[in-house]
Design a protein around this motif. Structure first.
Motif, PDB file in Angstrom:
ATOM      1  N   PRO A 204      40.296  48.500  52.242  1.00 15.76           N
ATOM      2  CA  PRO A 204      41.766  48.027  50.967  1.00 15.76           C
ATOM      3  C   PRO A 204      42.518  48.336  51.476  1.00 15.76           C
ATOM      4  O   PRO A 204      42.786  48.624  52.894  1.00 15.76           O
ATOM      5  CB  PRO A 204      41.713  49.497  50.011  1.00 15.76           C
ATOM      6  CG  PRO A 204      41.552  50.958  51.190  1.00 15.76           C
ATOM      7  CD  PRO A 204      40.335  50.161  51.713  1.00 15.76           C
ATOM      8  N   PRO A 205      43.377  46.728  51.468  1.00 16.94           N
ATOM      9  CA  PRO A 205      43.409  46.380  50.101  1.00 16.94           C
ATOM     10  C   PRO A 205      42.375  45.331  50.359  1.00 16.94           C
ATOM     11  O   PRO A 205      42.324  44.143  49.106  1.00 16.94           O
ATOM     12  CB  PRO A 205      44.750  45.868  49.672  1.00 16.94           C
ATOM     13  CG  PRO A 205      45.469  46.106  50.817  1.00 16.94           C
ATOM     14  CD  PRO A 205      44.886  46.921  51.697  1.00 16.94           C
ATOM     15  N   ASP A 208      38.916  44.510  48.138  1.00 17.11           N
ATOM     16  CA  ASP A 208      40.094  44.626  47.024  1.00 17.11           C
ATOM     17  C   ASP A 208      39.638  43.085  46.602  1.00 17.11           C
ATOM     18  O   ASP A 208      39.564  42.477  45.385  1.00 17.11           O
ATOM     19  CB  ASP A 208      40.677  44.980  46.324  1.00 17.11           C
ATOM     20  CG  ASP A 208      40.416  46.148  46.097  1.00 17.11           C
ATOM     21  OD1 ASP A 208      40.093  47.017  46.249  1.00 17.11           O
ATOM     22  OD2 ASP A 208      42.223  47.428  46.468  1.00 17.11           O
ATOM     23  N   TRP A 211      35.953  41.039  46.955  1.00 15.62           N
ATOM     24  CA  TRP A 211      34.615  41.420  46.032  1.00 15.62           C
ATOM     25  C   TRP A 211      35.648  40.247  45.087  1.00 15.62           C
ATOM     26  O   TRP A 211      33.962  39.565  44.098  1.00 15.62           O
ATOM     27  CB  TRP A 211      36.143  42.503  44.896  1.00 15.62           C
ATOM     28  CG  TRP A 211      34.848  43.310  43.533  1.00 15.62           C
ATOM     29  CD1 TRP A 211      33.728  44.040  43.588  1.00 15.62           C
ATOM     30  CD2 TRP A 211      34.737  42.600  42.318  1.00 15.62           C
ATOM     31  NE1 TRP A 211      32.944  44.262  43.061  1.00 15.62           N
ATOM     32  CE2 TRP A 211      33.817  43.349  41.783  1.00 15.62           C
ATOM     33  CE3 TRP A 211      35.836  41.662  42.173  1.00 15.62           C
ATOM     34  CZ2 TRP A 211      33.411  42.901  40.446  1.00 15.62           C
ATOM     35  CZ3 TRP A 211      35.509  41.528  40.234  1.00 15.62           C
ATOM     36  CH2 TRP A 211      33.981  42.702  40.054  1.00 15.62           C
ATOM     37  N   TYR A 234      28.667  47.699  44.488  1.00 10.83           N
ATOM     38  CA  TYR A 234      30.347  47.162  43.875  1.00 10.83           C
ATOM     39  C   TYR A 234      29.773  46.116  43.159  1.00 10.83           C
ATOM     40  O   TYR A 234      30.279  45.195  42.740  1.00 10.83           O
ATOM     41  CB  TYR A 234      31.177  47.010  45.147  1.00 10.83           C
ATOM     42  CG  TYR A 234      30.247  45.466  46.271  1.00 10.83           C
ATOM     43  CD1 TYR A 234      29.645  44.358  45.720  1.00 10.83           C
ATOM     44  CD2 TYR A 234      29.183  47.219  47.596  1.00 10.83           C
ATOM     45  CE1 TYR A 234      28.793  44.124  47.659  1.00 10.83           C
ATOM     46  CE2 TYR A 234      28.337  45.680  48.139  1.00 10.83           C
ATOM     47  CZ  TYR A 234      28.564  44.512  47.974  1.00 10.83           C
ATOM     48  OH  TYR A 234      27.291  43.881  48.899  1.00 10.83           O
TER      49      TYR A 234
END
Length: 265
Positions: A204-205, A208, A211, A234
Motif C-alpha cells: 500500500p498505497p 489501493d 484495485w 480482493y
C-alpha cells in the motif's frame, strides 16, 4: 403478447440470426482465411509471449509467485490480458470493419458488434483452453480447475471487453484522435494488470490504486480457479460488472442515436 405478434416477430429474429451468422463467417474468412496457418496464428502469439516471459524470469527468479511453473503462472495472467485487448479491439472496429454492409437495412450496428464479440470471444476461449491444457501437460502440473468460477471469470472478461469495445467504437468514429489517445492509455496495462506478479505482493498505497483496474480482478479470479491454494480475496465481481456496464451503456446509447450519421462522416 398475442399469437399474431409472436408470428410477426419470429421472421425478424430469424433474419437477425442469419445476419449474425453471415457476419461471423465473413469475419472468419477475412481474419483467419488470409494466411496458410489461419487460426494457428491466434495460438502462436500468446504461446510466444509465455515462452519469452518464462525464459526471462526463470533466470532471474527461483520460482514464480504462485505454484512451481513459470509458464502456467504467466499463462493465467497473459492469456486473459491478451484476450481483453483482442476482443475489445475487434469490437471497437466493428462498424468500420462492416461499413459497406451497414448500408443494407437488414444489417444494423448491433449485428456488427455482436458478430465480432461472439467470434473473437469464442476464439480466445479456445486459445485459453488449448494453451493452459498444453502447459499443464508439458510441465506436469497438478491442477484442480474450478469450472464454475472460470466460466464466470470469462463472462466478466467478455462483459468488460464488450463495454470498453462498444465505448471505443463510438469514440473512434466520432473523435478519430481518440484512437491515438487510447493507444497511449492502454500501454501501461500490461504492467498494472498483475500479469507478472500477484496483487498481494504490491505494498500500500499502490495496491489501493491498483484495485481499481478491473483486469486484476479477472486475472485473480482465473488464477484462483486454476491454483487451488490461491484465494484472491480482493476480487470483486460486482465492481467489474459496474465498471463494464458504464461504458457499455454510454457506447450503446450514442451509437443508437448516431450510428447512421457516423457511417457517412
Amino acid at each position: 403478447m398475442s399469437q399474431i405478434d409472436f408470428v410477426a416477430q419470429k421472421p425478424r429474429s430469424f433474419r437477425t440470426l442469419r445476419t449474425l451468422m453471415a457476419l461471423i463467417l465473413r469475419e472468419m474468412s477475412t481474419t483467419f482465411g488470409r494466411t496458410a496457418f489461419g487460426y494457428l496464428w491466434a495460438i502462436l502469439q500468446p504461446v510466444a509471449g509465455i515462452i519469452l516471459l518464462t525464459a526471462i524470469f526463470s533466470i532471474a527468479l527461483r520460482k514464480p509467485d504462485l505454484g512451481t511453473s513459470f509458464a502456467l503462472f504467466y499463462a493465467t495472467g497473459l492469456l486473459p490480458f491478451l484476450a481483453f485487448l483482442d476482443i475489445s479491439g475487434k469490437v471497437a472496429l466493428s462498424i468500420e470493419f462492416s461499413r459497406s454492409l451497414l448500408s443494407f437495412p437488414a444489417v444494423s450496428y448491433l449485428d456488427a458488434l455482436l458478430g465480432r464479440l461472439i467470434l473473437n470471444t469464442l476464439t480466445q476461449i479456445m486459445v485459453f483452453g488449448l494453451v493452459i491444457s498444453a502447459t499443464v501437460f508439458i510441465y506436469d502440473q497438478s491442477v484442480a480447475v474450478n469450472y464454475p468460477k472460470i466460466i464466470f471469470a470469462w463472462f466478466l472478461l467478455t462483459l468488460l471487453s464488450a463495454g470498453v469495445g462498444t465505448f471505443n467504437c463510438y469514440m473512434f468514429l466520432r473523435f478519430p484522435e481518440w484512437e491515438r489517445i487510447y493507444s497511449v492509455i492502454r500501454r501501461p496495462l500490461l504492467i498494472i494488470s498483475c500479469v507478472f506478479y500477484l496483487y498481494e505482493v504490491v505494498p500500500p498505497p499502490y495496491s489501493d490504486y491498483l484495485w481499481f483496474n478491473p483486469l486484476i480482478h479477472i486475472v485473480g479470479m482465473i488464477r484462483s480457479s486454476i491454483f487451488f491454494n490461491y484465494d484472491a480475496a480482493y476480487v470483486s465481481p460486482l465492481y467489474v460488472i459496474c465498471f463494464s456496464a458504464l461504458p457499455l451503456l454510454i457506447g450503446m446509447t450514442f451509437l443508437h442515436k448516431n450510428s447512421r450519421d457516423l457511417l457517412y462522416r
